[in-house]
Design a protein around this motif. Structure first.
Motif, PDB file in Angstrom:
ATOM      1  N   LYS A 186       0.846  -1.194   0.000  1.00  0.00           N
ATOM      2  CA  LYS A 186       0.000   0.000   0.000  1.00  0.00           C
ATOM      3  C   LYS A 186       0.882   1.245   0.000  1.00  0.00           C
ATOM      4  O   LYS A 186       0.732   2.107   0.870  1.00  0.00           O
ATOM      5  CB  LYS A 186      -0.885  -0.009   1.260  1.00  0.00           C
TER       6      LYS A 186
ATOM      7  N   VAL B  12      -0.711   4.633   0.308  1.00  0.00           N
ATOM      8  CA  VAL B  12      -1.247   4.960   1.626  1.00  0.00           C
ATOM      9  C   VAL B  12      -0.111   5.387   2.549  1.00  0.00           C
ATOM     10  O   VAL B  12      -0.249   6.273   3.381  1.00  0.00           O
ATOM     11  CB  VAL B  12      -1.972   3.728   2.219  1.00  0.00           C
TER      12      VAL B  12
ATOM     13  N   HIS C 275      -1.057   6.337   7.960  1.00  0.00           N
ATOM     14  CA  HIS C 275      -2.376   5.946   8.452  1.00  0.00           C
ATOM     15  C   HIS C 275      -2.322   4.701   9.321  1.00  0.00           C
ATOM     16  O   HIS C 275      -3.297   4.295   9.881  1.00  0.00           O
ATOM     17  CB  HIS C 275      -3.337   5.696   7.289  1.00  0.00           C
TER      18      HIS C 275
ATOM     19  N   ASN D 138     -13.102   5.906   6.394  1.00  0.00           N
ATOM     20  CA  ASN D 138     -11.883   6.163   5.604  1.00  0.00           C
ATOM     21  C   ASN D 138     -11.256   4.848   5.182  1.00  0.00           C
ATOM     22  O   ASN D 138     -10.727   4.111   6.009  1.00  0.00           O
ATOM     23  CB  ASN D 138     -10.927   6.961   6.494  1.00  0.00           C
TER      24      ASN D 138
ATOM     25  N   ASP E 203      -8.610   4.048   3.786  1.00  0.00           N
ATOM     26  CA  ASP E 203      -7.162   3.903   3.897  1.00  0.00           C
ATOM     27  C   ASP E 203      -6.649   4.070   5.324  1.00  0.00           C
ATOM     28  O   ASP E 203      -5.496   4.410   5.530  1.00  0.00           O
ATOM     29  CB  ASP E 203      -6.465   4.894   2.959  1.00  0.00           C
ATOM     30  N   GLU E 204      -7.501   3.846   6.275  1.00  0.00           N
ATOM     31  CA  GLU E 204      -7.018   3.899   7.651  1.00  0.00           C
ATOM     32  C   GLU E 204      -6.871   2.478   8.180  1.00  0.00           C
ATOM     33  O   GLU E 204      -7.817   1.679   8.128  1.00  0.00           O
ATOM     34  CB  GLU E 204      -7.982   4.694   8.545  1.00  0.00           C
TER      35      GLU E 204
END
Ligand code: ASP
Length: 479
Positions: free
Chosen positions: A263, A266, A270, A305, A307-308
């Motif tokens: 990722k 990201v 996060h 969210n 992408d958390e």
């Protein structure tokens, strides 16, 4: 060799050979636009009859979705207005000079490009090879591959040995029901498919191999319960001469590596407490239950969210829990888990398996929780055969049963067993969360339905009478 569709962007002005599937076709008069799909993505191909040298042999209007084509053509830049910003190859198109139909295709039972095909899972699984052609499914399979690759590389770098353990094993109680495999050579006897390689990996530690990992299939014959599969994949790890702290530290390092490489967009900002020098947050089972009423707390700040990624360790689980369904005490994790030495006094007090102090005994067990799902669980193991024997007793096994079911492990433990511990990841769950999927079926190539059937192969299925005879099996109640 064919060129990957995605690479056409670097070949403007050049002749290329593309091979792939027709994703969509649009006809505008005599001109046909095809979105050609291959594993790398899509590219627009323009078929203009007057430009095509072998045009006489092929009826362009006969081209349909899912036909397999070979296109030789020139990559052109698209005009300003025709640029498609959504598509990585949206700035180019390929003007076909020759077209070969490598294969035709019947109209699929559902549209490949249509996300709504989800509606009918039975059909999706029956035609899984078509379902997997969908962009989202291809992405999921690639993410899964990437995660597995990072894991393997990580453990190779850390000097672990990748060791396979048997699938044809022995039925031993580990929590769930075993899948049984009848033995033809020994009528009336059965192998069992492993619920996990737990006992083998512990015996590998007795063998002196010190650092083991395996990406392995596990089998549990459970009734339908939540998003589970009868066979699923685990990243399985075991180490000798380690304490809990060292295992948690290693796993945090692994996770950071997975997140950074799978990722990258990201990043780790996060990931809660992404620096592995500053560890993931931790809480004891007791604290988690008190504060969140769950041993899988979801620590995301914003649950919408995508992408958390909030990781948290839950530690100090109780060693024993009362299994309401079976009306008996069982191991919270498994019987091989070590008891916190501070609670040995409590263990000594336990006279019968009804004793109430049982639930106060803490284990060296830890779970890694991500966004409210348990993605890994493990423990330091008992390496004292006497304590292990006592745990089996508490779990209600007679001496005879202990010998029959766990004798091999107790025997192994007589010959110098090192202190050891480990962990296992539910790989499917981890990948599902990273892909933003709610079901693990979305990240498995060939999953079963939620009631354990495979509509593609039509299994489970009946077998020939002769096969049953060879095994000495008669079926009492046919469904
Ligand atoms: N064998 C355990 C499980 O499958 C994991 C472990 O303790 O390493 O959950």
């Amino acid at each position: 060799m064919k060129l990957n569709n995605i690479e056409t962007v670097n070949k403007v002005g050049q002749e290329v050979i593309l091979k792939g599937w027709v994703n969509t076709v649009r006809k505008m008069g005599k001109i046909v636009f095809v979105d050609l799909r291959d594993r790398s993505g899509f590219v627009q191909v323009v078929l203009v009859p007057s430009e095509i040298t072998n045009g006489n042999e092929i009826e362009l209007s006969s081209i349909k979705p899912e036909y397999v084509l070979e296109i030789t053509g020139i990559v052109n830049k698209r005009g300003e207005k025709q640029i498609n910003k959504e598509l990585p190859t949206g700035e180019v198109e390929v003007l076909a000079k020759s077209v070969k139909i490598l294969n035709t295709a019947e109209t699929p039972p559902f549209e490949i490009v249509n996300e709504e095909r989800q509606a009918n899972e039975e059909l999706r699984l029956k035609y899984r090879y078509l379902d997997l052609r969908h962009e989202r499914m291809q992405k999921n399979i690639k993410v899964r591959h990437a995660v597995i690759r990072v894991m393997r590389e990580f453990f190779y770098d850390q000097d672990f040995l990748e060791i396979e353990t048997p699938f044809l094993s022995k039925s031993t109680p580990e929590g769930a029901r075993d899948f049984l495999v009848p033995s033809r050579n020994y009528p009336g006897k059965f192998y069992a498919l492993p619920q996990s390689p737990q006992q083998y990996k512990q015996m590998l530690m007795v063998a002196g191999l010190e650092k083991y990992f395996q990406i392995v299939r596990c089998f549990r014959d459970e009734d339908q319960r939540g998003d589970r599969q009868a066979e699923f994949t685990q990243l399985d790890v075991e180490m000798s001469f380690v304490d809990q702290e060292e295992i948690l530290h290693l796993v945090e390092k692994l996770i950071i590596e997975v997140m950074n490489r799978v990722k990258p967009a990201v990043g780790t900002q996060h990931v809660v407490s992404s620096q592995y020098i500053a560890p993931f947050p931790r809480m004891t089972y007791e604290a988690a239950m008190k504060k969140y009423k769950s041993d899988k707390p979801d620590l995301r700040k914003d649950k919408n969210n995508p992408d958390e990624f909030a990781f948290v360790w839950v530690t100090d689980f109780p060693m024993f829990e009362y299994k309401e369904g079976d009306k008996r005490w069982g191991a919270t994790h498994h019987p091989f888990t070590a008891i916190n030495p501070e609670d040995f006094k409590l263990l000594e007090k336990v006279k019968t398996h009804h004793n109430a102090s049982l639930e106060k005994i803490r284990a060296w067990q830890y779970d890694l929780v991500l966004n409210g799902s348990e993605i890994a669980g493990g423990s330091i193991r008992t390496h004292d055969p006497k304590i292990l024997h006592k745990v089996f007793e508490i779990l209600g096994h007679s001496d005879k049963e202990i010998q029959a079911k766990f004798g091999h492990l107790l025997e192994a433990f007589k010959y110098g067993v090192p202190p050891h511990g480990g962990i296992a990841f539910g790989l499917d769950r981890l990948v599902a969360i990273l892909c933003g999927e709610t079901s693990i079926r979305e990240v498995m190539a060939f999953p079963k339905t939620s009631d354990n059937r495979d509509p593609l192969m039509d299994s489970p299925s009946e077998v020939e009478k002769e096969q049953l005879e060879e095994l000495g099996i008669t079926i009492k109640n046919k469904m």
